[in-house]
Design an enzyme around this catalytic site. Structure first.
Site, mmCIF file in Angstrom:
data_model
loop_
_atom_site.group_PDB
_atom_site.id
_atom_site.type_symbol
_atom_site.label_atom_id
_atom_site.label_comp_id
_atom_site.label_asym_id
_atom_site.label_seq_id
_atom_site.Cartn_x
_atom_site.Cartn_y
_atom_site.Cartn_z
ATOM 1 N N MET A 19 32.263 98.827 5.592
ATOM 2 C CA MET A 19 31.045 99.598 5.830
ATOM 3 C C MET A 19 31.366 101.084 6.001
ATOM 4 O O MET A 19 30.646 101.948 5.512
ATOM 5 C CB MET A 19 30.342 99.031 7.071
ATOM 6 C CG MET A 19 28.984 99.614 7.353
ATOM 7 S SD MET A 19 27.868 99.428 5.959
ATOM 8 C CE MET A 19 26.994 97.934 6.376
ATOM 9 N N LYS A 68 32.322 90.804 48.084
ATOM 10 C CA LYS A 68 33.089 89.599 48.434
ATOM 11 C C LYS A 68 32.656 88.985 49.770
ATOM 12 O O LYS A 68 32.628 87.766 49.927
ATOM 13 C CB LYS A 68 34.583 89.931 48.465
ATOM 14 C CG LYS A 68 35.442 88.695 48.617
ATOM 15 C CD LYS A 68 36.903 88.953 48.344
ATOM 16 C CE LYS A 68 37.680 87.625 48.403
ATOM 17 N NZ LYS A 68 39.105 87.824 48.164
ATOM 18 N N PHE A 98 40.559 98.799 46.163
ATOM 19 C CA PHE A 98 41.200 98.172 45.016
ATOM 20 C C PHE A 98 40.163 97.481 44.127
ATOM 21 O O PHE A 98 39.337 96.723 44.619
ATOM 22 C CB PHE A 98 42.247 97.161 45.501
ATOM 23 C CG PHE A 98 42.898 96.407 44.374
ATOM 24 C CD1 PHE A 98 43.673 97.076 43.432
ATOM 25 C CD2 PHE A 98 42.704 95.041 44.229
ATOM 26 C CE1 PHE A 98 44.252 96.387 42.380
ATOM 27 C CE2 PHE A 98 43.284 94.343 43.183
ATOM 28 C CZ PHE A 98 44.056 95.018 42.246
ATOM 29 N N GLN A 99 40.204 97.763 42.857
ATOM 30 C CA GLN A 99 39.279 97.200 41.865
ATOM 31 C C GLN A 99 37.820 97.468 42.182
ATOM 32 O O GLN A 99 36.955 96.646 41.920
ATOM 33 C CB GLN A 99 39.540 95.701 41.678
ATOM 34 C CG GLN A 99 40.925 95.465 41.074
ATOM 35 C CD GLN A 99 41.118 94.076 40.497
ATOM 36 O OE1 GLN A 99 40.595 93.108 41.021
ATOM 37 N NE2 GLN A 99 41.894 93.995 39.424
ATOM 38 N N GLU A 117 36.652 89.464 29.207
ATOM 39 C CA GLU A 117 35.286 89.415 29.740
ATOM 40 C C GLU A 117 34.229 89.829 28.723
ATOM 41 O O GLU A 117 33.079 89.418 28.803
ATOM 42 C CB GLU A 117 35.162 90.287 30.994
ATOM 43 C CG GLU A 117 35.873 89.717 32.226
ATOM 44 C CD GLU A 117 37.328 90.132 32.317
ATOM 45 O OE1 GLU A 117 37.856 90.686 31.329
ATOM 46 O OE2 GLU A 117 37.942 89.899 33.375
HETATM 47 C C1 FAD Z 1 25.425 97.645 10.047
HETATM 48 C C2 FAD Z 1 23.991 97.441 10.410
HETATM 49 C C3 FAD Z 1 23.011 97.567 9.446
HETATM 50 C C4 FAD Z 1 21.679 97.327 9.749
HETATM 51 N N1 FAD Z 1 20.753 97.382 8.747
HETATM 52 C C5 FAD Z 1 19.494 96.939 8.976
HETATM 53 C C6 FAD Z 1 18.548 96.811 7.911
HETATM 54 O O1 FAD Z 1 18.813 97.106 6.767
HETATM 55 N N2 FAD Z 1 17.323 96.319 8.217
HETATM 56 C C7 FAD Z 1 16.966 95.954 9.496
HETATM 57 O O2 FAD Z 1 15.861 95.470 9.695
HETATM 58 N N3 FAD Z 1 17.828 96.111 10.509
HETATM 59 C C8 FAD Z 1 19.089 96.576 10.280
HETATM 60 N N4 FAD Z 1 19.968 96.661 11.330
HETATM 61 C C9 FAD Z 1 19.529 96.268 12.675
HETATM 62 C C10 FAD Z 1 18.813 97.392 13.426
HETATM 63 O O3 FAD Z 1 19.789 98.253 13.963
HETATM 64 C C11 FAD Z 1 17.925 96.827 14.563
HETATM 65 O O4 FAD Z 1 18.684 96.058 15.431
HETATM 66 C C12 FAD Z 1 16.801 95.964 14.054
HETATM 67 O O5 FAD Z 1 16.178 96.550 12.933
HETATM 68 C C13 FAD Z 1 15.761 95.759 15.138
HETATM 69 O O6 FAD Z 1 14.997 94.647 14.854
HETATM 70 P P1 FAD Z 1 13.533 94.465 15.415
HETATM 71 O O7 FAD Z 1 12.684 95.623 15.042
HETATM 72 O O8 FAD Z 1 13.097 93.128 14.971
HETATM 73 O O9 FAD Z 1 13.646 94.576 16.980
HETATM 74 P P2 FAD Z 1 14.376 93.753 18.128
HETATM 75 O O10 FAD Z 1 15.523 94.561 18.598
HETATM 76 O O11 FAD Z 1 14.592 92.345 17.785
HETATM 77 O O12 FAD Z 1 13.267 93.914 19.239
HETATM 78 C C14 FAD Z 1 12.238 93.001 19.399
HETATM 79 C C15 FAD Z 1 10.917 93.681 19.688
HETATM 80 O O13 FAD Z 1 9.986 92.649 19.975
HETATM 81 C C16 FAD Z 1 9.464 92.802 21.273
HETATM 82 N N5 FAD Z 1 9.333 91.481 21.860
HETATM 83 C C17 FAD Z 1 10.285 90.718 22.444
HETATM 84 N N6 FAD Z 1 9.769 89.541 22.847
HETATM 85 C C18 FAD Z 1 8.459 89.566 22.525
HETATM 86 C C19 FAD Z 1 7.379 88.648 22.693
HETATM 87 N N7 FAD Z 1 7.542 87.444 23.264
HETATM 88 N N8 FAD Z 1 6.152 89.031 22.262
HETATM 89 C C20 FAD Z 1 5.954 90.244 21.681
HETATM 90 N N9 FAD Z 1 6.929 91.132 21.504
HETATM 91 C C21 FAD Z 1 8.172 90.802 21.910
HETATM 92 C C22 FAD Z 1 10.403 93.703 22.017
HETATM 93 O O14 FAD Z 1 9.709 94.410 23.037
HETATM 94 C C23 FAD Z 1 10.943 94.605 20.894
HETATM 95 O O15 FAD Z 1 10.089 95.700 20.689
HETATM 96 C C24 FAD Z 1 21.310 96.953 11.058
HETATM 97 C C25 FAD Z 1 22.285 96.859 12.040
HETATM 98 C C26 FAD Z 1 23.615 97.067 11.726
HETATM 99 C C27 FAD Z 1 24.638 96.908 12.797
HETATM 100 C C1 TPP Z 2 33.159 98.212 18.450
HETATM 101 C C2 TPP Z 2 32.819 98.950 17.206
HETATM 102 N N1 TPP Z 2 33.590 99.994 16.797
HETATM 103 C C3 TPP Z 2 33.283 100.666 15.669
HETATM 104 C C4 TPP Z 2 32.201 100.320 14.912
HETATM 105 C C5 TPP Z 2 31.852 101.087 13.630
HETATM 106 N N2 TPP Z 2 31.954 100.197 12.471
HETATM 107 C C6 TPP Z 2 30.887 99.623 11.886
HETATM 108 S S1 TPP Z 2 31.275 98.618 10.618
HETATM 109 C C7 TPP Z 2 32.924 98.953 10.782
HETATM 110 C C8 TPP Z 2 33.926 98.324 9.882
HETATM 111 C C9 TPP Z 2 33.980 96.847 9.957
HETATM 112 O O1 TPP Z 2 35.033 96.401 9.146
HETATM 113 P P1 TPP Z 2 35.229 94.857 8.823
HETATM 114 O O2 TPP Z 2 35.096 94.069 10.066
HETATM 115 O O3 TPP Z 2 36.459 94.674 8.034
HETATM 116 O O4 TPP Z 2 33.918 94.532 7.978
HETATM 117 P P2 TPP Z 2 33.542 94.965 6.468
HETATM 118 O O5 TPP Z 2 32.597 96.122 6.595
HETATM 119 O O6 TPP Z 2 34.782 95.319 5.753
HETATM 120 O O7 TPP Z 2 32.853 93.754 5.935
HETATM 121 C C10 TPP Z 2 33.141 99.849 11.834
HETATM 122 C C11 TPP Z 2 34.448 100.388 12.221
HETATM 123 C C12 TPP Z 2 31.397 99.252 15.407
HETATM 124 N N3 TPP Z 2 30.295 98.864 14.777
HETATM 125 N N4 TPP Z 2 31.744 98.581 16.523
#
Ligand code: FAD
Ligand code: TPP
Ligand code: MG
Lengths: 578, 163
Positions: free
Chosen positions: A479, A162, A112-113, A50
């Site tokens: 990472m 249900k 159940f469930q 799911e």
């Molecule tokens: C491993 C990892 C590394 C990351 N590193 C980075 C990084 O280096 N740089 C980075 O930028 N992010 C990074 N992120 C992502 C970060 O965590 C956020 O998800 C991201 O920065 C949020 O993007 P955003 O500010 O565009 O907001 P979003 O989450 O896209 O939110 C959108 C915003 O726009 C508003 N909005 C929506 N629709 C409308 C509309 N029609 N009109 C006006 N407003 C609207 C919402 O209210 C909200 O405030 C990383 C994520 C991961 C998992």
């Molecule tokens: C469901 C979940 N569990 C744990 C994490 C923490 N986490 C972020 S990146 C990462 C490693 C990912 O490894 P891989 O898919 O091999 O990608 P790589 O960084 O090596 O490119 C983990 C464990 C997460 N983001 N999501």
């Protein structure tokens, strides 16, 4: 027309124009599944877990702009979907989830469930409903779609006991054409006075920056954003969620900002005097240390959600409204204004930015005899002509995808930013491929992430959704390893697995094509071969450099100007693995 | 600073838990919460006392407004308003102290609504600080039980919080 609840639900989906419902059956939704059996207008996609139903529906929504629809059973069906619902919630993705519930007379008896689905999902949905009367079912569904798709979008769950779908209880069916709710009135157009103030501030800026995010994609405002940016001639950066909102190959684009953003984007933010934030939410991955965030800038912020404004960073000109109409108004005002951006100021600003660009922060060792992950993404970009839909999982590979695949169009880059959910990539790719059967869909993943929803290879076969899986296999949770290298003196605690499956055999076992690529010179050919196999899912297992890191990097607690860069651009990084 | 937020919210099951859940999930402070249906039975009125910096209060009101079930809200602390709390107190009495307790109740304009040989139940309304003062007027050990409703409030003047 008199219908039972199950048929009402299916009819509501038809009336909403829903193409696909992603789901998995179980006891409490059997009446609904029987109604699905009796028609073929709404296609049901049977996933293998799911969580994947939610991710696939979510990605379908990200790629098309239409709400994704999920159907799961009560108890474990609903709890399995929660990760996917939370993923959609954090990135503001419109989605409607129908969950079965135990019959209303036994709710609360630990039947159940039975789980309290409304309670469990409350903090990760925009809204949820428990249906208590079959006569309310159609209107509740209408409300669910309305709430999910308007204002700041988000997932809405409808919990259906249900007995609400009992085939023997039929009630008149009428799907409301329109709905209004006294308690929910999202703002559309922005305050005129504020917009005027914003434009004045923008036009008199010396070192302006445009910082745009996911709101531009969600609000279909990429055209307006591009027009405004080019009208002004200002530099623009995108968040991870905003990539594709402005063409990445245009000269005014300085790359992504934030933790793994480019040197030029982060430096420009740091030195800027006026920042226009458009549909971005000042996430901590973007701002770094708040006390050092954009110390010289006045900030204008356009966002449809008032709660996004001044949440972490106090702004000077808040504009609550949809990005599209607000940007349209700004464009008008700028065109009519006698004040024009200062040519000389802008020239020296671009010069400064040019000097930051000269650092070439994304350079990497192109002479390496092991496959560099960046190289794979660059080659993917070329082989697909920059036109593919790219989904990703979470980790280093996700950042390489964001940095090296240049998105010129919105809705092509599909990733979990806010929740950072490993396991997202493959089901997401399937959702996208179903929406666009003719398009190239690539899932950039890692050997750890892909194993979190690997079972969906089976779904891809059943529904003929041929996707290309680009596994950047560094034999590490890269990472995590990178953080451990930087912050824990390379104590790689639990960041690798002793046994990694033979992905080629695994792909074959699921009825697909598997390829193992171990040398840089084979990368291009493998990609070309894989994309030539139009109607096959291909699992490309690239054995990449184990020690590669994502640069630039702003470490936790640091400001934008305090970036860790690759040691010496162009030279191999010499690092011992313990 | 202390704020009293008055909320009109759909009278749906689960509405209360949405508000309470919001406060716990976001780490906001909740001092008290009262809720009851209004003259329009489809709406409930909730009065919530919280405290925090201006930035936090701004986020609290924005996040509350964002809940789909919330129809309207005002921060009563922003303008002139009246605040009342109901308290029921059970007080130990003896032959010697009965008169003194009764006098205290009169001074504070409370009412004695139940009497036994060894106790009174006192009903009192007023600002929370008045109720505090009443309690502090008794020696430790003489109070058997205190039940307080938490403050409710209404703005002064003809304007009101309604649809
Ligand atoms: C491993 C990892 C590394 C990351 N590193 C980075 C990084 O280096 N740089 C980075 O930028 N992010 C990074 N992120 C992502 C970060 O965590 C956020 O998800 C991201 O920065 C949020 O993007 P955003 O500010 O565009 O907001 P979003 O989450 O896209 O939110 C959108 C915003 O726009 C508003 N909005 C929506 N629709 C409308 C509309 N029609 N009109 C006006 N407003 C609207 C919402 O209210 C909200 O405030 C990383 C994520 C991961 C998992
Ligand atoms: C469901 C979940 N569990 C744990 C994490 C923490 N986490 C972020 S990146 C990462 C490693 C990912 O490894 P891989 O898919 O091999 O990608 P790589 O960084 O090596 O490119 C983990 C464990 C997460 N983001 N999501
Ligand atoms: Mg890995």
């Amino acid at each position: 027309m008199e219908l039972s609840g199950g048929h009402i639900l299916v009819q509501c989906l038809k009336d909403e124009g829903v193409e696909f419902v992603f789901g998995y059956p179980g006891g409490s939704v059997l009446h609904i599944y029987d109604a699905i059996f009796h028609q073929d207008e709404v296609k049901h996609i049977l996933v293998r877990h799911e969580q994947a139903a939610a991710h696939a529906a979510d990605a379908y929504a990200r790629a098309t702009g239409k709400p994704g629809v999920v159907l799961v059973t009560s108890g474990p069906g609903a709890t399995n979907a929660v990760t996917g619902i939370a993923t959609a919630y954090m990135d503001s993705i419109p989605m409607v989830i129908i969950s079965g519930q135990v019959p209303s007379p036994v709710i609360g008896s630990d039947a159940f469930q039975e789980v309290d689905t409304v309670g469990i999902t409350r903090p990760c949905v925009k809204h949820n409903f428990l249906v208590k009367d079959v006569n309310d079912l159609a209107e509740t569904m209408k409300k669910a779609f309305y709430v999910a798709t308007t204002g700041r979008p988000g997932p809405v769950l409808v919990d259906v006991p249900k007995d609400m779908t009992d085939p023997n209880i039929k009630v008149p069916y009428k799907y409301p054409k329109k709905i209004s709710m006294r308690s929910y009135n999202p703002v559309v157009s922005g305050h005129k006075g504020q917009i005027k103030r914003a434009v004045d501030m923008l036009l008199t800026a010396q070192r302006p920056m445009i910082y745009s995010g996911g709101g531009v994609i969600l609000g279909e405002a990429h055209k307006e954003l591009t027009e405004l940016t080019q009208l002004l001639g200002y530099p623009i950066t995108n968040t991870l969620m905003g990539l594709g909102g402005y063409p990445a190959t245009d000269k005014q684009f300085v790359g992504m900002l934030g933790m793994h953003g480019t040197y030029e984007a982060n430096m420009a933010m740091h030195e800027s005097d006026v920042i226009l934030a458009v549909g971005a939410r000042f996430d901590d991955r973007v701002t770094g240390k708040l006390a050092e965030f954009c110390p010289y800038a006045k900030i204008i912020h356009i966002d449809v959600d008032p709660a996004s404004i001044s949440k972490t960073v106090k702004v000077d000109v808040p504009i609550v409204g949809e990005v599209k109409p607000v940007l349209e108004q700004m464009i008008e005002l700028i065109k009519d204004s006698k004040t024009k951006p200062s040519k000389s100021a802008l020239e020296s600003w671009w010069q400064l930015i040019g000097s930051w660009r000269d650092v070439h922060c994304l350079d990497y060792d192109r002479t390496s005899s092991v496959i560099k992950p960046q190289y794979v993404v660059e080659q993917l970009y070329q082989v697909t002509g920059g036109e593919a839909f790219v989904t990703s999982d979470v980790g280093q590979h996700q950042m390489y995808a964001a940095q090296y695949y240049h998105f010129d169009k919105p809705r092509r880059w599909i990733n979990s930013g806010g929740l950072g959910t490993m396991g997202f990539g493959l089901p997401a790719a399937i959702g996208v491929k179903l929406a666009f059967p003719e398009a190239n869909v690539a899932c950039i993943t890692g050997e750890a992430s892909i194993q979190m929803c690997i079972q969906e290879l089976s779904t891809a076969l059943q529904y003929n959704a041929p996707v290309k899986i680009i596994n950047l296999n560094n034999r590490y949770m890269g990472m995590v390893r990178q953080w451990q290298e930087f912050s824990y003196q390379s104590r790689y605690s639990q960041s690798y697995m002793d046994t990694i499956p033979d992905f080629v055999k695994l792909a074959e076992a699921y009825g697909h094509v598997g390829m193992l690529i171990e040398k840089p010179e084979d990368v291009r050919g493998a990609l070309e071969e894989a994309f030539a196999l139009k109607d096959r899912t291909v699992f490309l297992d690239f054995i990449t450099d184990r020690t590669e890191n994502v640069y630039p990097m702003i470490e936790a607690g640091k400001g934008h100007h305090d970036m860790k860069l690759r040691v010496a651009p162009g030279t191999p990084v010499d690092r011992e693995l313990s | 600073m202390r704020h009293i937020i008055s909320i009109l919210i759909e009278n749906e099951s689960g509405a209360l838990s949405r508000v309470a859940g919001l406060f716990s999930a976001r780490g906001y402070n909740i001092e008290s919460l009262t809720v009851a249906p209004t003259e329009d039975s489809s709406l409930s009125r909730m009065t919530l006392v919280t405290s925090g910096s201006d930035e936090i209060i701004e986020q609290i009101t924005k996040q509350l407004n964002k809940l789909i079930d919330v129809v309207k809200l005002i921060d009563l602390a922003e303008s002139a308003h009246i605040e009342r709390e109901l308290m029921l107190v059970k007080i130990k009495t003896s032959h010697d102290t009965r008169e003194e307790v009764k006098r205290m109740v009169d001074i504070f304009r409370g009412k004695i609504i139940d009497v036994t040989a060894n106790s009174y139940v006192v009903e009192m309304t007023g600002q929370s600080s008045k109720l505090d003062a009443f309690i502090h007027g008794f020696e430790e050990g003489s109070i058997i039980e205190v039940v307080r409703s938490g403050p409710t409030g209404i703005s002064r003047g003809e304007k009101g919080l309604h649809l």
